[in-house]
Structures are given as C-alpha cells and as structure tokens.
Design a protein around this motif. Structure first.
Motif, PDB file in Angstrom:
ATOM      1  N   UNK A 172       0.837  -1.196   0.000  1.00  0.00           N
ATOM      2  CA  UNK A 172       0.000   0.000   0.000  1.00  0.00           C
ATOM      3  C   UNK A 172       0.877   1.253   0.000  1.00  0.00           C
ATOM      4  N   UNK A 173       0.382   2.333  -0.628  1.00  0.00           N
ATOM      5  CA  UNK A 173       1.185   3.568  -0.696  1.00  0.00           C
ATOM      6  C   UNK A 173       1.525   4.148   0.676  1.00  0.00           C
ATOM      7  N   UNK A 199       5.254   4.758   1.969  1.00  0.00           N
ATOM      8  CA  UNK A 199       5.705   6.093   2.373  1.00  0.00           C
ATOM      9  C   UNK A 199       6.364   6.039   3.753  1.00  0.00           C
ATOM     10  N   UNK A 200       5.753   5.368   4.698  1.00  0.00           N
ATOM     11  CA  UNK A 200       6.303   5.269   6.051  1.00  0.00           C
ATOM     12  C   UNK A 200       7.626   4.519   6.027  1.00  0.00           C
ATOM     13  N   UNK A 201       7.699   3.449   5.263  1.00  0.00           N
ATOM     14  CA  UNK A 201       8.928   2.682   5.157  1.00  0.00           C
ATOM     15  C   UNK A 201      10.046   3.522   4.535  1.00  0.00           C
ATOM     16  N   UNK A 202       9.740   4.250   3.485  1.00  0.00           N
ATOM     17  CA  UNK A 202      10.731   5.112   2.837  1.00  0.00           C
ATOM     18  C   UNK A 202      11.215   6.190   3.801  1.00  0.00           C
ATOM     19  N   UNK A 231      15.068   6.624   5.230  1.00  0.00           N
ATOM     20  CA  UNK A 231      15.812   7.866   5.024  1.00  0.00           C
ATOM     21  C   UNK A 231      16.251   8.477   6.353  1.00  0.00           C
ATOM     22  N   UNK A 232      15.389   8.437   7.351  1.00  0.00           N
ATOM     23  CA  UNK A 232      15.738   8.962   8.671  1.00  0.00           C
ATOM     24  C   UNK A 232      16.875   8.156   9.288  1.00  0.00           C
ATOM     25  N   UNK A 233      16.803   6.849   9.181  1.00  0.00           N
ATOM     26  CA  UNK A 233      17.869   6.000   9.710  1.00  0.00           C
ATOM     27  C   UNK A 233      19.176   6.265   8.980  1.00  0.00           C
ATOM     28  N   UNK A 234      19.108   6.468   7.677  1.00  0.00           N
ATOM     29  CA  UNK A 234      20.319   6.749   6.906  1.00  0.00           C
ATOM     30  C   UNK A 234      20.948   8.058   7.358  1.00  0.00           C
ATOM     31  N   UNK A 242       4.454   0.645  19.442  1.00  0.00           N
ATOM     32  CA  UNK A 242       3.179   1.276  19.118  1.00  0.00           C
ATOM     33  C   UNK A 242       2.944   1.425  17.621  1.00  0.00           C
ATOM     34  N   UNK A 243       3.560   0.586  16.792  1.00  0.00           N
ATOM     35  CA  UNK A 243       3.438   0.741  15.345  1.00  0.00           C
ATOM     36  C   UNK A 243       2.016   0.525  14.851  1.00  0.00           C
ATOM     37  N   UNK A 244       1.265  -0.397  15.471  1.00  0.00           N
ATOM     38  CA  UNK A 244      -0.118  -0.627  15.028  1.00  0.00           C
ATOM     39  C   UNK A 244      -0.986   0.601  15.307  1.00  0.00           C
ATOM     40  N   UNK A 245      -0.813   1.191  16.478  1.00  0.00           N
ATOM     41  CA  UNK A 245      -1.583   2.377  16.809  1.00  0.00           C
ATOM     42  C   UNK A 245      -1.185   3.554  15.917  1.00  0.00           C
ATOM     43  N   UNK A 246       0.109   3.701  15.661  1.00  0.00           N
ATOM     44  CA  UNK A 246       0.566   4.793  14.816  1.00  0.00           C
ATOM     45  C   UNK A 246       0.070   4.638  13.391  1.00  0.00           C
TER      46      UNK A 246
END
Length: 87
Positions: free
Chosen positions: A2-3, A7-10, A14-17, A70-74
């Motif tokens: 899903x988009x 988006x969240x994964x991207x 990028x933040x981790x990088x 809390x990934x499910x809630x987020x």
C-alpha cells in the motif's frame, strides 16, 4: 504494498540513513560532551572517536523502541488521518 506503508517505510529508511550514516552532521553535542573528548584527544587519548556516535545511538534508541511497540496504533492513526483528508 500500500502507498501509505511504502511512504512510512521510505521515510523511516531515510531517517535511519541520516542518523546512522552521517553522524558528523548531527552530532554536535553539548559543550561538556564536546570539550572533554577534545581535550582527551589533544592529550593523545582515543575517547573522542566514538562518543558522538554513542550519543546519537542513545538518543535514537527510545524512539525506535516506541515505534516498534506502538506501530499498530501509529499506523491506525495515520490511516484515519489519510481517510479524513480524502473524504
């Protein structure tokens, strides 16, 4: 995939990088955290080499743990927000 999840994964990658691969940009530190390793390095010590990275890891770790817990809630909040924007 899903988009929204893409988006969240991207964004997460990028933040981790930015945090983990370019620590010199973000690792400014407070004056004491900067002064002690610098004076140690001038005296021939090696304490300054990893202190900025250690500070970054200690700063980022609670946020990573909170996201994992809390990934499910987020993701649910994000989906509700996107649904309200579309509808």
């Amino acid at each position: 995939m899903k988009p929204a999840i893409r988006y969240i994964l991207f964004f997460s990658i990028m933040l981790a990088a930015l945090v983990f691969f370019v620590p010199e940009v973000h690792a400014q530190g407070c004056s004491q955290c900067k002064m002690v390793p610098m004076s140690d390095q001038q005296g021939g010590g090696t304490a300054a080499k990893g202190i900025n990275k250690a500070i970054l890891y200690m700063m980022a770790l609670p946020y990573i743990i909170l996201f994992l817990l809390f990934r499910k809630q987020l993701l649910g909040l994000y989906r509700q927000f996107r649904a309200k924007q579309k509808g």
